[in-house]
Design a protein around this motif. Structure first.
Motif, PDB file in Angstrom:
ATOM      1  N   ARG A   1       0.819  -1.218   0.000  1.00 17.23           N
ATOM      2  CA  ARG A   1       0.000   0.000   0.000  1.00 17.23           C
ATOM      3  C   ARG A   1       0.850   1.263   0.000  1.00 17.23           C
ATOM      4  NH1 ARG A   1      -5.368  -0.319   1.586  1.00 17.23           N
ATOM      5  NH2 ARG A   1      -5.227   1.598   2.802  1.00 17.23           N
TER       6      ARG A   1
ATOM      7  N   ASN B   1       3.609   1.407  -1.790  1.00 17.80           N
ATOM      8  CA  ASN B   1       4.182   1.434  -3.133  1.00 17.80           C
ATOM      9  C   ASN B   1       5.706   1.543  -3.123  1.00 17.80           C
ATOM     10  OD1 ASN B   1       3.752   1.197  -5.885  1.00 17.80           O
ATOM     11  ND2 ASN B   1       3.683   3.407  -6.216  1.00 17.80           N
TER      12      ASN B   1
ATOM     13  N   TRP C   1      -1.152   6.477   6.417  1.00 14.59           N
ATOM     14  CA  TRP C   1      -1.147   5.787   5.124  1.00 14.59           C
ATOM     15  C   TRP C   1      -2.094   4.597   5.098  1.00 14.59           C
ATOM     16  CZ3 TRP C   1       0.366   0.668   5.049  1.00 14.59           C
ATOM     17  CH2 TRP C   1       1.111   0.212   6.122  1.00 14.59           C
TER      18      TRP C   1
ATOM     19  N   ARG D   1      -5.377   4.720   5.928  1.00 15.75           N
ATOM     20  CA  ARG D   1      -6.635   5.200   5.355  1.00 15.75           C
ATOM     21  C   ARG D   1      -6.436   6.023   4.090  1.00 15.75           C
ATOM     22  NH1 ARG D   1      -9.376   6.980  11.127  1.00 15.75           N
ATOM     23  NH2 ARG D   1      -9.917   4.867  11.821  1.00 15.75           N
ATOM     24  N   ALA D   2      -5.258   6.568   3.914  1.00 14.50           N
ATOM     25  CA  ALA D   2      -4.978   7.372   2.713  1.00 14.50           C
ATOM     26  C   ALA D   2      -3.661   6.917   2.105  1.00 14.50           C
ATOM     27  CB  ALA D   2      -4.944   8.853   3.064  1.00 14.50           C
TER      28      ALA D   2
ATOM     29  N   VAL E   1      -1.412   4.390  -2.987  1.00 16.00           N
ATOM     30  CA  VAL E   1      -1.984   3.527  -4.023  1.00 16.00           C
ATOM     31  C   VAL E   1      -3.504   3.566  -3.885  1.00 16.00           C
ATOM     32  CG1 VAL E   1      -2.076   1.198  -4.961  1.00 16.00           C
ATOM     33  CG2 VAL E   1       0.047   2.052  -3.962  1.00 16.00           C
ATOM     34  N   SER E   2      -4.192   4.033  -4.897  1.00 13.01           N
ATOM     35  CA  SER E   2      -5.646   4.152  -4.848  1.00 13.01           C
ATOM     36  C   SER E   2      -6.301   2.842  -5.260  1.00 13.01           C
ATOM     37  CB  SER E   2      -6.116   5.280  -5.770  1.00 13.01           C
ATOM     38  OG  SER E   2      -5.703   5.029  -7.105  1.00 13.01           O
ATOM     39  N   ASN E   3      -7.578   2.687  -4.890  1.00 11.92           N
ATOM     40  CA  ASN E   3      -8.331   1.500  -5.268  1.00 11.92           C
ATOM     41  C   ASN E   3      -8.572   1.466  -6.774  1.00 11.92           C
ATOM     42  OD1 ASN E   3      -8.478   0.604  -2.642  1.00 11.92           O
ATOM     43  ND2 ASN E   3     -10.480   1.518  -2.257  1.00 11.92           N
TER      44      ASN E   3
ATOM     45  N   SER F   1      -9.855  -4.833  -6.372  1.00  9.09           N
ATOM     46  CA  SER F   1      -9.895  -3.388  -6.122  1.00  9.09           C
ATOM     47  C   SER F   1      -8.782  -2.948  -5.185  1.00  9.09           C
ATOM     48  CB  SER F   1     -11.248  -2.997  -5.531  1.00  9.09           C
ATOM     49  OG  SER F   1     -11.449  -3.617  -4.272  1.00  9.09           O
TER      50      SER F   1
ATOM     51  N   GLY G   1      -5.459   2.321 -13.460  1.00  9.30           N
ATOM     52  CA  GLY G   1      -6.594   2.554 -12.568  1.00  9.30           C
ATOM     53  C   GLY G   1      -7.683   1.514 -12.636  1.00  9.30           C
TER      54      GLY G   1
END
Length: 449
Positions: free
Chosen positions: A160, A162, A349, A351-352, A355-357, A404, A437
């Motif tokens: 997560r 990266n 990191w 919750r934010a 690496v986005s879903n 996801s 994405g």
């Protein structure tokens, strides 16, 4: 002269590049050597422990007992902090391999698994599960038996993040000095000596070391209360002999109702319910009384906070006494805490993450192949059948959850972007690929035995 200078500069540049390559290779070799040394030390320690047990057995130091845990050698190991683990059972899960298995149970809530207690641990395995059906979730302590290598490092690279490094103890990485895992699973039902679970992130064949019930009152900081709160729970305005006679209970009915509901909640160790009989009433009068006016003052101060109002601007227009509660949200009794509030914090990191879903897609061909599968309780034998999942819809939800969250490692995410990704879900082999994405499922086929 200039030609010679250019040739010398090129040679220096080449030598510099070669030196940098050699330094990287030396660094890699050092890491491999360190890992081999740690692995060797673990193997030597294991052999020494086995030899010690054999020597003690030959010399008659082991006590002849039905319970082998009472032997002197085991007691000495326990004092030294070394124990010999015994799996209480092995997980049978819808995830057969590491690839594609969710990293956390919340990622794929529709996943299924079962755990059967070994008869070698208890003579009556089903007796050890009596009472566990009263809980909705359980903690499972297990071993990361598929780590491959016994190597571990002080800093790791969570997917997560990266590639960014953090300390191993600030992550849930499986590569740890002691390869112990902890997960929270939903308890569906218990049949005999077998536990049926959902929302798991464990692969089949995982050895389980222990099971503990999940109790929010103990395990969740947001539901814990301090000693002051427990004292308030033990007394109420109906039983407290020092309640002021001239106090009007209808001044703030919402606050009082919430506080009385809070005080009447039961906790096995610290709470006492409101008396239902005269004998209970007389017993309660002997308890230590508290001033209810102080409690109401604390409630008022707590309700003045902006977090209980729907609109902070409206809250500023209220009178200073705080009697006007119009516009406030319904108050949950679990949020009232008559002492210092308890809060928990986590790394930002989590919750934010950087690496986005990903968006998950299915090709038309993949959707058609997935619809060919039948639920686990189906009697049809010609079509492929799930072993855990209840039909294609649940499989789609599981695939969405897995993809996801991007199940790829950092190396595969950066170096193998153009390659297909394979993973197994229950009895289905799934092939997909990743774009910018999104992740797209291109094939779903039954597992080949």
């Amino acid at each position: 002269m200039s030609t010679q200078v250019c040739s010398c500069a090129e040679q220096v540049k080449k030598l510099t590049q070669q030196i940098s390559v050699m330094r990287r290779e030396i660094k890699n070799l050092r890491q491999q050597i360190d890992g081999s040394i740690r692995s060797h030390k673990k193997q030597v320690s294991s052999l020494q422990s086995m030899l010690t047990d054999c020597v003690n057995l030959n010399h008659g130091l082991q006590v002849q007992s039905k319970n082998p845990s009472q032997s002197p050698s085991r007691m000495n190991q326990l004092v030294q902090g070394r124990i010999q683990t015994v799996p209480i059972g092995y997980v049978n899960s819808c995830f057969a391999v590491k690839s594609g298995t969710p990293r956390q149970p919340t990622i794929c809530s529709s996943s299924r698994a079962s755990l059967k207690i070994e008869s070698s641990v208890f003579n009556n395995p089903d007796h050890s599960l009596v009472g566990l059906e009263q809980y909705s979730h359980i903690w499972i302590i297990f071993l990361f038996h598929k780590n491959g290598q016994l190597s571990y490092k002080a800093k790791v690279k969570p997917p997560r993040l990266n590639g960014e490094k953090v300390g191993v103890y600030s992550t849930r990485s499986p590569h740890r000095p002691n390869a112990l895992g902890l997960t929270l699973a939903k308890l569906e039902r218990i049949t005999g000596d077998t536990i049926y679970l959902s929302g798991v992130d464990i692969i089949s064949g995982t050895p389980v070391l222990d099971i503990k019930p999940y109790i929010p009152d103990y395990d969740s900081p947001t539901t814990r209360t301090d000693n002051t709160s427990s004292e308030h729970r033990q007394t109420s305005s109906f039983t407290d002999p020092q309640v002021p006679q001239d106090m009007e209970l209808d001044e703030e009915p919402d606050i009082l109702q919430a506080s009385f509901e809070h005080s009447s909640e039961l906790c096995p160790e610290t709470s006492i319910s409101c008396p239902a009989s005269d004998s209970d009433l007389s017993w309660t009068k002997t308890s230590k009384p508290r001033d209810v006016s102080d409690m109401l003052a604390e409630v008022k101060d707590y309700l003045k906070q902006e977090q209980f109002t729907e609109n902070p601007a409206e809250d500023k227009n209220k009178d200073a006494a705080g009697d006007n509660l119009t516009g406030t949200t319904p108050i949950s009794s679990s949020r009232l805490n008559f002492g210092q509030e308890l809060h928990s914090s986590i790394a930002a990191w989590i919750r934010a993450p950087p690496v986005s879903n990903l968006d998950v897609r299915f090709t038309v061909h993949a959707e058609k192949e997935l619809k060919e599968f039948v639920p686990c309780d189906s009697t049809e034998s010609k079509r492929p059948k799930f072993q855990f999942l209840n039909g294609p819809d649940e499989a789609v939800a599981a695939i969405h959850g897995i993809l996801s969250a991007d199940p790829r490692s950092v190396y595969r995410r950066k170096r193998c972007q153009d390659r297909l990704f394979f993973f197994t879900l229950d009895t289905a082999d799934i092939t997909c690929w990743f774009g910018d994405g999104f992740a797209e499922v291109v094939r779903v086929r039954p597992v080949q035995n």
